[in-house]
Scaffold this active site. Structure first.
Site, PDB file in Angstrom:
ATOM      1  N   SER A 403       0.872  -1.174   0.000  1.00 42.59           N
ATOM      2  CA  SER A 403       0.000   0.000   0.000  1.00 42.59           C
ATOM      3  C   SER A 403       0.909   1.223   0.000  1.00 42.59           C
ATOM      4  O   SER A 403       1.796   1.340   0.841  1.00 42.59           O
ATOM      5  CB  SER A 403      -0.870   0.029   1.260  1.00 42.59           C
ATOM      6  OG  SER A 403      -1.642  -1.141   1.341  1.00 42.59           O
ATOM      7  N   CYS A 574      -7.286  -0.818   7.460  1.00 40.92           N
ATOM      8  CA  CYS A 574      -6.157  -1.370   6.719  1.00 40.92           C
ATOM      9  C   CYS A 574      -5.254  -2.181   7.642  1.00 40.92           C
ATOM     10  O   CYS A 574      -4.972  -1.776   8.772  1.00 40.92           O
ATOM     11  CB  CYS A 574      -5.357  -0.245   6.064  1.00 40.92           C
ATOM     12  SG  CYS A 574      -3.936  -0.867   5.157  1.00 40.92           S
ATOM     13  N   ASP A 619      -8.513  -2.326   3.107  1.00 39.79           N
ATOM     14  CA  ASP A 619      -7.316  -2.667   2.343  1.00 39.79           C
ATOM     15  C   ASP A 619      -6.556  -3.599   3.285  1.00 39.79           C
ATOM     16  O   ASP A 619      -5.814  -3.143   4.138  1.00 39.79           O
ATOM     17  CB  ASP A 619      -6.522  -1.383   2.058  1.00 39.79           C
ATOM     18  CG  ASP A 619      -5.205  -1.649   1.337  1.00 39.79           C
ATOM     19  OD1 ASP A 619      -4.992  -2.782   0.860  1.00 39.79           O
ATOM     20  OD2 ASP A 619      -4.377  -0.713   1.260  1.00 39.79           O
ATOM     21  N   TRP A 621      -4.730  -7.631   4.279  1.00 38.26           N
ATOM     22  CA  TRP A 621      -3.958  -8.756   3.760  1.00 38.26           C
ATOM     23  C   TRP A 621      -3.722  -9.779   4.865  1.00 38.26           C
ATOM     24  O   TRP A 621      -3.807  -9.444   6.053  1.00 38.26           O
ATOM     25  CB  TRP A 621      -2.622  -8.259   3.212  1.00 38.26           C
ATOM     26  CG  TRP A 621      -1.814  -7.499   4.222  1.00 38.26           C
ATOM     27  CD1 TRP A 621      -1.036  -8.022   5.200  1.00 38.26           C
ATOM     28  CD2 TRP A 621      -1.725  -6.074   4.369  1.00 38.26           C
ATOM     29  NE1 TRP A 621      -0.459  -7.015   5.945  1.00 38.26           N
ATOM     30  CE2 TRP A 621      -0.870  -5.808   5.465  1.00 38.26           C
ATOM     31  CE3 TRP A 621      -2.292  -4.994   3.689  1.00 38.26           C
ATOM     32  CZ2 TRP A 621      -0.558  -4.519   5.886  1.00 38.26           C
ATOM     33  CZ3 TRP A 621      -1.982  -3.709   4.121  1.00 38.26           C
ATOM     34  CH2 TRP A 621      -1.121  -3.481   5.197  1.00 38.26           C
TER      35      TRP A 621
END
Ligand code: FMN
Length: 622
Positions: A403, A574, A619, A621
């Site tokens: 990012s 995020c 966002d 992961w």
């Protein structure tokens, strides 16, 4: 969602149907894949077909006229398989975007088309395997005939096992439907032939992603097939103490004409540690400086080589092959024949078998202990596969996505990233170093005249600030989850300087300890002082007896969160997908139901509405 400008022109004017007809193929395996797993599975299924008297090929939907699917019925005993990965918020991969759009719009009849779908996903994401589920259902709605049930692979569990288990059931179903039988031949079949000759030096690849010489003469535009060699102008440590390391890296894009927006991702093409590459050669007694080409035995195949060829083995193992992940079962099965000790051979065959003992052993010895190909060669000393066969079997080394942690408004000529160095020790005491972060760690500029280069390209995202700066914003980003928000804050700062009125801007951050990993602390203080940030709430997880995380301090600020949501505010999350993002969502649901006087169901509907309006974006992961 993850779409980028199409980089591939359709490779040939010949459609996939014509290709199948001319080369006598009756199985086509399409893949929607970002980091190669879906493509690997597609290749394995296509290879399997031979055992059942079928002839398969793999196909990239981005390079095919998918409208032609309706004509697959013209090929006798034909079938299409789809290996589809899911990304982001239930989105397709870049290469499946057009196919997905077409399926959604399409009213084409697919009666008679025989198909099966294997989805690749990860249970920690809210939209688990959304793509596989959608494609499976949509093809049926369009009249196609499902040959076997949808398979779902979970990358958070054991994706390899999910795939192998599905495949074990899938082929018998195919046999039944087509009235064929397995040939019983389990021997490994080579896809590529090794060619060694005196290649002209200027024709030899040295690590380029696609175009020969692209690292010597850089040409715009830059994209996934043609990355920009960005000079690293800053690489500094963000942690102030503790064992871990977090890098702040700035790529110089002055000469590239690359544009980006706050919230986008930047892809980095790493290379493997040269010590590991040398170790493979040492273990196998091989010469890495031999220049070779691996050529597809099937001349009709769209993929001529497994990676850019010709190149030296050193280039292949350094730039093109993933030598640090755990190998999949098909790799273990195919290299078993090169173990001279029958015990090693038997063990490899056990690891790759679909039996309960085999699956257990694979999950323990390979996955849990994280044995890479290097570790396996070390632990099974009689195993000596030839380099060219390893080159054929190992997966490609892929770009890593970060990012972006800057805003182009403040930094039009540089892209910043914030990355924690991945490094840990396995149960058996082997140190595992993350490929990309370990490599980036060494990319330190030595003055403006000597900046190391890193191949990068920008991938657009949909993670965007609200259009109007006056809209309130809540950002939740513990650890390196702070990255895109640093860009967002810079963006809001710029708007403020231009005289725009800012809505409240609240940040929830989390780290272990204020003296160690409170990254960008000074910058955040400054943005509070100049009133870009209205508040920063930090959870220090290890400063007290009980662990405290962002979701806990969000609960303490629930009135504020509700107030901003009611004002039309946007909320962004995020970082970790596995624990943090779901926990944060639970807290938001609780806040909505408490303050909005809603049942859990109504609160969930409220969240869904926020998401569909782009007011709740992640966002994340894992
Ligand atoms: N899996 C899901 O089921 N749903 C998701 O929304 C999802 N989003 C992802 C986002 C990112 C940034 C990453 C790295 C993975 C995500 N996954 C998600 C998991 C991938 O689909 C899974 O790892 C898959 O094996 C990738 O296949 P590929 O290597 O062919 O691209």
């Amino acid at each position: 969602k993850l779409s980028v400008a199409p980089t591939l022109t359709r490779s040939s004017n010949v459609g996939f149907i014509a290709k199948m007809k001319s080369s006598g193929k009756n199985l086509v395996v399409f893949y929607g894949s970002q980091t190669g797993t879906g493509e690997e599975f597609a290749t394995r299924l296509s290879k399997d077909a031979l055992r059942f008297g079928m002839k398969g090929m793999i196909a990239d939907p981005e390079e095919c006229e998918m409208e032609d699917l309706a004509q697959l019925t013209e090929v006798e005993n034909s079938m299409a398989i789809f290996c589809m990965a899911t990304y982001g918020e239930g989105d397709p991969t870049d290469n499946a975007q057009e196919f997905y759009d077409w399926l959604q719009e399409g009213s084409v009849g697919l009666a008679g088309l025989r198909y099966a779908v294997f989805g690749l996903g990860n249970k920690t994401y809210e939209h688990y395997n959304a793509m596989g589920i959608y494609v499976d259902k949509r093809l049926e709605d369009l009249g196609a005939e499902r040959i076997y049930d949808l398979g779902l692979g979970d990358d958070d569990g054991n994706m390899e096992e999910d795939f192998v288990t599905w495949r074990e059931q899938f082929w018998p179903a195919v046999c039944q439907r087509f009235g064929v039988q397995a040939t019983g031949d389990e021997s490994s079949i080579r896809t590529y032939a090794l060619r060694i000759e005196d290649f002209l030096p200027e024709k030899v690849f040295t690590g380029e992603v696609a175009r020969l010489g692209s690292f010597r003469t850089q040409k715009r535009p830059f994209d996934s097939k043609n990355p920009y060699l960005a000079p690293v102008k800053v690489n500094r440590e963000l942690h102030k103490g503790g064992e871990r390391s977090c890098m702040h890296i700035e790529f110089d894009i002055t000469d590239s004409k690359i544009r980006y927006e706050a919230g986008d991702h930047v892809a980095v093409f790493p290379i493997n540690d040269s010590a590991l590459v040398d170790r493979i050669a040492e273990l196998l007694g091989a010469d890495l400086d031999v220049v070779m080409s691996l050529d597809n035995l099937d001349e009709e195949a769209s993929k001529k080589h497994p990676f850019p060829c010709p190149c030296s083995y050193r280039t292949a193992f350094t730039h093109y092959l993933d030598i640090t992940s755990v190998p999949r079962t098909n790799v273990l099965k195919d290299i078993a024949e090169y173990a001279s000790d029958p015990k090693d051979k038997e063990f490899l065959l056990l690891l790759s078998s679909a039996t309960p003992e085999g699956k257990k052993e694979y999950s323990e010895w390979v996955m849990h202990d994280h044995r890479s190909i290097v570790a396996i060669l070390e632990d099974l000393p009689s195993l000596k596969p030839p380099l060219d066969h390893l080159c054929e079997l190992l997966p490609r080394l892929h770009a890593r996505y970060y990012s972006i942690s800057s805003s182009p408004k403040l930094h039009p000529t540089s892209i910043h990233i914030t990355a924690v160095l991945t490094r840990y020790t396995t149960r058996v005491g082997r140190q595992v170093n993350g490929v990309a972060t370990s490599w980036l760690k060494g990319k330190v500029p030595n003055g403006p005249q000597s900046m190391p280069n890193v191949p990068i390209y920008v991938r657009k995202s949909q993670f965007r600030l609200p259009f109007k700066p006056a809209t309130p914003v809540i950002m939740v980003g513990p650890g390196t989850g702070l990255a895109p928000f640093r860009g967002f804050i810079e963006e809001r700062y710029h708007a403020k300087k231009e005289g725009k009125v800012l809505g409240e801007t609240v940040l929830f951050f989390g780290c272990r300890n204020r003296d160690h990993d409170y990254i960008y602390e000074d910058e955040l203080k400054e943005y509070q002082e100049n009133q870009t940030l209205s508040a920063v709430y930090v959870a220090f997880s290890r400063e007290q007896a009980e662990k405290q995380y962002v979701q806990h301090i969000m609960m303490q600020k629930k009135e504020k969160i509700w107030e901003l949501l009611e004002q039309g505010g946007h909320i962004y999350v995020c970082g970790d997908a596995r624990y943090m993002a779901p926990d944060v969502q639970k807290v938001i649901r609780t806040i909505i139901s408490e303050h909005g006087d809603k049942t859990h169901q109504e609160a969930d509907d409220y969240i869904k509405k926020l998401q569909s309006k782009g007011r709740y974006a992640c966002d994340v992961w894992s």
